[in-house]
Design a protein around this motif. Structure first.
Motif, short mmCIF file in Angstrom:
data_model
loop_
_atom_site.label_atom_id
_atom_site.label_comp_id
_atom_site.label_asym_id
_atom_site.label_seq_id
_atom_site.Cartn_x
_atom_site.Cartn_y
_atom_site.Cartn_z
N ALA A 18 100.47 62.37 70.56
CA ALA A 18 99.29 61.64 70.10
C ALA A 18 99.58 60.15 69.96
O ALA A 18 99.35 59.53 68.93
CB ALA A 18 98.79 62.22 68.79
N GLN A 19 100.15 59.57 70.99
CA GLN A 19 100.50 58.16 71.01
C GLN A 19 100.14 57.61 72.39
O GLN A 19 100.07 58.33 73.38
CB GLN A 19 102.01 57.97 70.77
N MET A 36 98.46 41.44 66.27
CA MET A 36 97.75 42.72 66.40
C MET A 36 97.08 43.06 65.07
O MET A 36 97.66 42.87 64.01
CB MET A 36 98.74 43.82 66.80
N PHE A 37 95.85 43.55 65.17
CA PHE A 37 95.10 43.94 63.98
C PHE A 37 94.45 45.29 64.21
O PHE A 37 93.85 45.53 65.26
CB PHE A 37 94.03 42.91 63.63
N THR A 38 94.57 46.19 63.23
CA THR A 38 93.95 47.51 63.31
C THR A 38 92.64 47.48 62.54
O THR A 38 92.62 47.22 61.34
CB THR A 38 94.88 48.58 62.73
N SER A 39 91.53 47.74 63.25
CA SER A 39 90.22 47.69 62.63
C SER A 39 89.92 48.93 61.81
O SER A 39 89.36 48.86 60.72
CB SER A 39 89.14 47.51 63.71
N VAL A 40 90.26 50.09 62.37
CA VAL A 40 89.97 51.38 61.73
C VAL A 40 91.13 52.33 62.00
O VAL A 40 91.66 52.36 63.10
CB VAL A 40 88.66 52.00 62.27
N GLY A 41 91.52 53.10 60.99
CA GLY A 41 92.48 54.17 61.21
C GLY A 41 93.93 53.79 60.97
O GLY A 41 94.23 52.79 60.30
N THR A 42 94.82 54.59 61.56
CA THR A 42 96.26 54.46 61.33
C THR A 42 96.83 53.24 62.04
O THR A 42 96.51 52.98 63.20
CB THR A 42 96.98 55.72 61.84
N TRP A 66 93.62 54.76 68.41
CA TRP A 66 93.72 53.42 67.81
C TRP A 66 92.46 52.60 68.08
O TRP A 66 91.89 52.60 69.18
CB TRP A 66 94.92 52.68 68.36
N ASN A 67 92.04 51.84 67.07
CA ASN A 67 90.90 50.94 67.15
C ASN A 67 91.36 49.58 66.63
O ASN A 67 91.62 49.44 65.42
CB ASN A 67 89.73 51.48 66.32
N GLY A 68 91.50 48.62 67.51
CA GLY A 68 92.00 47.33 67.06
C GLY A 68 91.97 46.28 68.15
O GLY A 68 91.36 46.46 69.20
#
Length: 251
Positions: A18-19, A36-42, A66-68
């Motif tokens: 799952a990567q 890098m910025f993560t908008s939602v989630g892990t 990933w969402n970012g």
């Protein structure tokens, strides 16, 4: 016990699978600082900001959902002001390593945006909605589409949008009409698609100042908020695409 061990092994294998593999390559003939910025989630396990020498690359894993966003920063000095103003453009809260919750980047900044495995589809794009600071492309290994802005938009940027400038006077950015606040009210603006202009119907591209400069030069990138038809790229999530974000791509 055997069942528990087998289930545990399957869970570990599932986690490992799952990567997604991301590579960030600096093809620019100068040092820049990806972020890098993560908008939602892990959050990915990789750092949120680093120094990238010319013609160097890093490869890391992000969660399969990933969402970012990923962007570049120019002309940075983190020794005296380790915050959003550490760089001429693209700086973030946190300095070199962007704050994971507030470190979204200071415009102007060209963005590579991702929303992986959203209902079985990877969505990704290159965005100039926050202005331009570096040419960027997003390629993959499974034959899906390639969003890009491979052109240096700084030197010919319209005067009301141009800047900031480096120590030689060279423009290292081109602001969006929204960020330049050309119409005086960013909360109710056709340039920002806000207030009474916050739908595709009420915010056509024809109402966004200097839209054609960005779109004509970079037709495969978002030039304003509702450019989905020409600028939002998709890929089947089951293909497990590996993505490469290249700053200063050829062409």
């Amino acid at each position: 016990m055997k069942y528990l061990l087998a289930a545990s092994s399957l869970a570990l294998a599932s986690t490992a699978l799952a990567q997604r593999t991301f590579t960030v390559y600096n093809a620019c003939p100068f040092t820049m600082w990806p972020a890098m910025f993560t908008s939602v989630g892990t959050l990915p396990s990789y750092t949120t900001g680093w120094e990238a020498g010319e013609y160097t690359a890093v490869t890391f894993q992000v969660p399969s959902t990933w969402n970012g966003r990923i962007w570049g920063r120019r002309d940075c000095d983190f020794t005296t002001d380790p915050g959003p103003n550490s760089c001429l453009d693209g700086g973030c809260n946190g300095g070199l390593v962007c704050d994971p919750t507030t470190g979204t980047g200071v415009p102007p900044a060209t963005l590579a945006e991702f929303n992986l495995d959203a209902g079985g589809t990877d969505y990704y794009d290159v965005s100039l909605v926050d202005g331009y600071n570096l040419p960027v492309s997003v390629t993959n290994n499974v034959g899906c589409g390639i969003p890009s802005c491979p052109v240096d938009l700084g030197p010919d940027c319209p005067a009301p949008l141009q800047g900031p400038y480096d120590s030689t006077g060279f423009p290292v950015g081109c602001k969006s009409a929204c960020d330049a606040d050309l119409d005086g009210d960013p909360t109710n603006s056709p340039n920002c698609c806000t207030g009474q202009y916050d739908t595709p119907a009420t915010c056509p591209s024809s109402g966004v100042e200097y839209y054609s400069y960005f779109k004509d030069n970079c037709p495969n990138a978002y030039a304003y908020a509702y450019d989905d038809a020409t600028s939002l790229f998709t890929c089947e999530a089951s293909l497990n695409a590996e993505f490469t974000i290249t700053f200063c791509p050829p062409g």
